[in-house]
Design an enzyme around this catalytic site. Sequence first.
Site, PDB file in Angstrom:
ATOM      1  CE  LYS A  22      -1.744   1.602   4.023  1.00  0.00           C
ATOM      2  NZ  LYS A  22      -1.493   3.029   4.314  1.00  0.00           N
ATOM      3  CG  ASN A  23       2.282   2.663   3.491  1.00  0.00           C
ATOM      4  OD1 ASN A  23       1.126   2.995   3.183  1.00  0.00           O
ATOM      5  ND2 ASN A  23       2.636   2.419   4.732  1.00  0.00           N
ATOM      6  CB  CYS A 116      -5.161  10.376  11.520  1.00  0.00           C
ATOM      7  SG  CYS A 116      -3.598   9.648  11.977  1.00  0.00           S
ATOM      8  NE  ARG A 121       0.209  10.009  10.150  1.00  0.00           N
ATOM      9  CZ  ARG A 121      -0.305   9.036   9.396  1.00  0.00           C
ATOM     10  NH1 ARG A 121      -1.489   8.536   9.655  1.00  0.00           N
ATOM     11  NH2 ARG A 121       0.374   8.595   8.356  1.00  0.00           N
ATOM     12  CG  ASP A 310       3.162   1.317   9.555  1.00  0.00           C
ATOM     13  OD1 ASP A 310       3.379   1.576   8.357  1.00  0.00           O
ATOM     14  OD2 ASP A 310       2.829   2.180  10.377  1.00  0.00           O
ATOM     15  NE  ARG A 402      -7.410   4.307   5.347  1.00  0.00           N
ATOM     16  CZ  ARG A 402      -6.951   5.468   5.817  1.00  0.00           C
ATOM     17  NH1 ARG A 402      -7.399   5.949   6.952  1.00  0.00           N
ATOM     18  NH2 ARG A 402      -6.036   6.137   5.144  1.00  0.00           N
TER      19      ARG A 402
HETATM   20  C1  EPZ Z   1       4.128   6.900   6.462  1.00  0.00           C
HETATM   21  O1  EPZ Z   1       3.313   7.919   6.998  1.00  0.00           O
HETATM   22  C2  EPZ Z   1       3.237   5.677   6.294  1.00  0.00           C
HETATM   23  N1  EPZ Z   1       2.164   6.002   5.345  1.00  0.00           N
HETATM   24  C3  EPZ Z   1       2.659   5.276   7.657  1.00  0.00           C
HETATM   25  O2  EPZ Z   1       1.905   4.091   7.466  1.00  0.00           O
HETATM   26  C4  EPZ Z   1       3.823   4.975   8.600  1.00  0.00           C
HETATM   27  O3  EPZ Z   1       3.308   4.660   9.869  1.00  0.00           O
HETATM   28  C5  EPZ Z   1       4.736   6.196   8.688  1.00  0.00           C
HETATM   29  O4  EPZ Z   1       5.199   6.569   7.369  1.00  0.00           O
HETATM   30  C6  EPZ Z   1       5.974   5.933   9.559  1.00  0.00           C
HETATM   31  O5  EPZ Z   1       6.676   4.837   9.037  1.00  0.00           O
HETATM   32  C7  EPZ Z   1       2.452   6.014   4.016  1.00  0.00           C
HETATM   33  O6  EPZ Z   1       3.576   5.763   3.594  1.00  0.00           O
HETATM   34  C8  EPZ Z   1       1.318   6.329   3.091  1.00  0.00           C
HETATM   35  P1  EPZ Z   1       6.042  10.284   8.570  1.00  0.00           P
HETATM   36  P2  EPZ Z   1       3.860   9.442   7.040  1.00  0.00           P
HETATM   37  O7  EPZ Z   1       5.933  11.535   7.773  1.00  0.00           O
HETATM   38  O8  EPZ Z   1       4.763   9.672   5.890  1.00  0.00           O
HETATM   39  C9  EPZ Z   1       6.180  13.586  12.009  1.00  0.00           C
HETATM   40  C10 EPZ Z   1       0.056   2.699   7.668  1.00  0.00           C
HETATM   41  O9  EPZ Z   1      -0.412   2.123   8.650  1.00  0.00           O
HETATM   42  N2  EPZ Z   1       6.163  14.547  10.890  1.00  0.00           N
HETATM   43  O10 EPZ Z   1       7.202   9.377   8.336  1.00  0.00           O
HETATM   44  O11 EPZ Z   1       2.672  10.316   7.202  1.00  0.00           O
HETATM   45  C11 EPZ Z   1       4.894  12.775  12.087  1.00  0.00           C
HETATM   46  O12 EPZ Z   1       3.917  13.471  12.849  1.00  0.00           O
HETATM   47  C12 EPZ Z   1       0.505   4.134   7.776  1.00  0.00           C
HETATM   48  O13 EPZ Z   1       0.229   2.166   6.535  1.00  0.00           O
HETATM   49  C13 EPZ Z   1       6.165  15.919  11.167  1.00  0.00           C
HETATM   50  O14 EPZ Z   1       6.163  16.335  12.326  1.00  0.00           O
HETATM   51  O15 EPZ Z   1       4.707   9.425   8.367  1.00  0.00           O
HETATM   52  C14 EPZ Z   1       5.346  11.496  12.750  1.00  0.00           C
HETATM   53  O16 EPZ Z   1       5.377  11.698  14.143  1.00  0.00           O
HETATM   54  C15 EPZ Z   1       0.200   4.714   9.143  1.00  0.00           C
HETATM   55  N3  EPZ Z   1       6.159  16.808  10.134  1.00  0.00           N
HETATM   56  C16 EPZ Z   1       6.777  11.307  12.227  1.00  0.00           C
HETATM   57  O17 EPZ Z   1       7.185  12.600  11.760  1.00  0.00           O
HETATM   58  C17 EPZ Z   1       6.151  16.406   8.814  1.00  0.00           C
HETATM   59  O18 EPZ Z   1       6.162  17.260   7.909  1.00  0.00           O
HETATM   60  C18 EPZ Z   1       6.888  10.318  11.066  1.00  0.00           C
HETATM   61  O19 EPZ Z   1       5.916  10.674  10.122  1.00  0.00           O
HETATM   62  C19 EPZ Z   1       6.157  15.008   8.550  1.00  0.00           C
HETATM   63  C20 EPZ Z   1       6.163  14.107   9.594  1.00  0.00           C
END
Ligand code: EPZ
Length: 422
Positions: A22-23, A116, A121, A310, A402
């Site tokens: 998915k990702n 969410c 996020r 995850d 999802r």
């Molecule tokens: C990706 O989400 C995945 N989704 C998530 O999978 C996964 O849990 C996550 O990476 C961490 O591995 C997809 O790839 C579509 P991040 P993402 O940006 O990119 C903070 C699932 O279950 N952050 O790596 O949204 C954020 O709040 C989903 O398949 C900021 O503060 O995660 C988090 O605490 C859930 N500012 C941390 O960084 C930003 O601009 C990591 O978030 C970006 C992120």
Amino acid sequence: MDKLRIEGERPLHGDVQISGAKNAALPLMAASLLTDQPVVLLNAPELMDVRTLSQLLTGMGMQVDRGEERIRLQADRITVCEAPYERVKTMRASVLVLGPLVARFGHARVSLPGGCAIGARPVDQHIKGLQLMGAQVQVEHGDIVASVPRGRLKGARISTDMITVTGTENLMMAAALAEGETVIENAAQEPEVADLAAMLVKMGARIEGAGSSRIRIQGVERLRGAEHVTVPDRIEAGTFLCAAVATRGDVTLRRCVPEHLDALLDKLREAGARITTGANWVRVQADAMPGGRARAVSVRTSEYPGFPTDMQAQFMAVNCLAMGAAHLTETIFENRFMHVQELVRLGANIAIEGNTCVVQGVERLSGATVMATDLRASAGLVIAGLAAEGTTVIERIYHLDRGYAGMEHKLAALGARIARVS
Ligand code: EPZ
């Protein structure tokens, strides 16, 4: 709303084929905005989130044709460079259209994703990176409004404040069409980032270092179409491995990438499971663990190649029935323990202490009605239900749909007594 009904305590046995990730599919679909040529994704998973992104892209004017695990996308008639709130609020990954739209069309209006269930996020790093590349970006009435006064993004050196998967992906896609060189420091190393880079290179992008913490991109004028096989889903794979261990079964995963699972495989071996791997398969034997039960194993989630956030809920379900106490520390998201109270309803003994859960293994879980709260939490509840004595009913399983393609069918083929009830 659909529910899953599970009759537990049946060990899983047999082979299961892992679907495309998915990702990976989501950023790969977004990347098709970068060219007017057709992009064909093979091994594309049949998921709710993929359908949601297809609808969003179609609304922009993208041609989307879906076949059996195959999607053809062509952005030769994009008329709207917008991702409205009603779409983005159902799927945060919609923000992945931001980078490609700004890079190719010079402007975009993308709804700021709300928070969410698992955390706030924010997407401040996505915005910061685009601004460093010369985009003007502000937030107006809940929308990210971006434009490129000089007409084309300019390569920049970007060091994100924290490792962000979709942030890295958005900026890498934007940099592919920018003028000059972009270096992304502190880049996410997830396999899905490397898979996106692999397709972008097939499209004519010049990218080095994807999969490492430093990605170097030389922008090009335009990109061509490509055909790409989506990388297998390491989280779906890990979910089935945990289900096999929790039910003390013997399961072989087909069409997966064992080296993407190293952190989890180490922990499952430590728990007492016997793991063997081949080029594209993994076998887990948990039907003869010492003492007949898994041993409790502690984990601390971290960015790839560390133990994936995850997989935290799924591994917690394994620990619920293990011998001893385990500590599970969540370092990525601030509220990713929504599954804990539901597991406690099934008889688990879990205490939350800040961003750490202490799980005291119990001999048996007992089936009950529980509620899914987010995608991976619902996977953890399925695993616990498969191991629990009696009947477990999981409500709100649209969360599960999802990210898992036909999970109940795959589990039933492994011997589980599981059915979807409306
Ligand atoms: C990706 O989400 C995945 N989704 C998530 O999978 C996964 O849990 C996550 O990476 C961490 O591995 C997809 O790839 C579509 P991040 P993402 O940006 O990119 C903070 C699932 O279950 N952050 O790596 O949204 C954020 O709040 C989903 O398949 C900021 O503060 O995660 C988090 O605490 C859930 N500012 C941390 O960084 C930003 O601009 C990591 O978030 C970006 C992120």
